[in-house]
Motif scaffolding. Structure first.
Motif, PDB file in Angstrom:
ATOM      1  N   GLN A  66       0.961  -1.328   0.237  1.00  0.00           N
ATOM      2  CA  GLN A  66       0.089   0.036  -0.081  1.00  0.00           C
ATOM      3  C   GLN A  66       0.724   1.542   0.023  1.00  0.00           C
ATOM      4  N   CYS A 112     -10.672   0.197   3.039  1.00  0.00           N
ATOM      5  CA  CYS A 112      -9.651  -0.033   2.376  1.00  0.00           C
ATOM      6  C   CYS A 112      -8.638   1.180   2.083  1.00  0.00           C
ATOM      7  N   LEU A 113      -7.577   1.501   2.985  1.00  0.00           N
ATOM      8  CA  LEU A 113      -6.933   2.642   2.633  1.00  0.00           C
ATOM      9  C   LEU A 113      -6.437   2.747   1.203  1.00  0.00           C
ATOM     10  N   HIS A 156      -7.319  -8.927   6.176  1.00  0.00           N
ATOM     11  CA  HIS A 156      -7.385  -7.755   5.579  1.00  0.00           C
ATOM     12  C   HIS A 156      -5.732  -8.169   5.404  1.00  0.00           C
ATOM     13  N   HIS A 160      -3.204  -7.951   1.429  1.00  0.00           N
ATOM     14  CA  HIS A 160      -2.758  -7.793   0.898  1.00  0.00           C
ATOM     15  C   HIS A 160      -1.751  -8.216   0.486  1.00  0.00           C
TER      16      HIS A 160
HETATM   17 ZN   LIG Z   1      -6.443  -2.621   2.822  1.00  0.00          ZN
END
Ligand SMILES: [Zn+2]
Length: 185
Positions: A66, A112-113, A156, A160
């Motif tokens: 991310q 989610c970011l 979660h 990723h």
């Molecule tokens: Zn996420």
């Protein structure tokens, strides 16, 4: 308060769909600093004034891809209230050792970011998981059991690291379709 604001990567970018590579040296001090900054970032993001001032969304978990780093580590910072207290982790090379048959999901779905607009629907997860990892905050290898909400956060973030997003698990035809035997949290 940290002044670090990470540039977030979104689900239209290849790094978010990458299968991340193991970290060669989990004890690397430079990696340690980065993971701690990620934990601090999450903590700060939960302060509405800081979040607004820095144009960031509140988050409880942040995985390496991310922030554009395709390696296997993630940070979690979550306040579980009176019972659970504050839980924070900086986990490197996490591996799932055990999962329950019982499933759970968040009654309002996940966010989610790296997903700009929330996708509605139930995201089925294991109710209980056991994870082994190197925890940067502890400076040692740990085995962690999680149940319910923190177990969902862990899954979660683990997703990723394999290029998966929460909405991949949502029923395409009927997002709020009842799932037999699932515990809603
Ligand atoms: Zn996420």
């Amino acid at each position: 308060m940290a002044d670090k604001v990470f540039k977030m990567h979104f689900d239209d970018e290849p790094v978010i769909r990458t299968i991340c590579a193991p970290v060669a040296d989990p004890t690397d001090p430079q990696l340690g600093r980065l993971v701690k900054e990620m934990v601090q970032y999450l903590k700060d993001s939960q302060d509405p004034a800081w979040a607004k001032g820095n144009h960031v969304r509140a988050g409880v978990g942040l995985a390496a891809p991310q922030i554009g780093d395709p390696r296997r580590f993630f940070a979690v910072y979550v306040d579980l209230g009176k019972k659970g207290g504050i839980k924070e982790y900086g986990l490197v090379n996490p591996v799932i050792l055990k999962t329950s048959v019982r499933q759970c999901c968040l009654s309002e779905g996940e966010g989610c970011l790296s997903v700009a607009k929330d996708r509605p629907g139930y995201v089925p997860r294991y109710y209980r998981i056991t994870v082994k990892a190197y925890d940067v905050l502890e400076g040692r290898e740990v085995t962690i059991n999680q149940v319910g909400y923190p177990a969902i956060i862990f899954q979660h973030e683990l997703d990723h690291l394999d290029g998966h997003l929460y909405y991949d698990h949502i029923d395409k035809i009927d997002p709020w379709k009842e799932i037999a035997g699932i515990t809603k949290i």
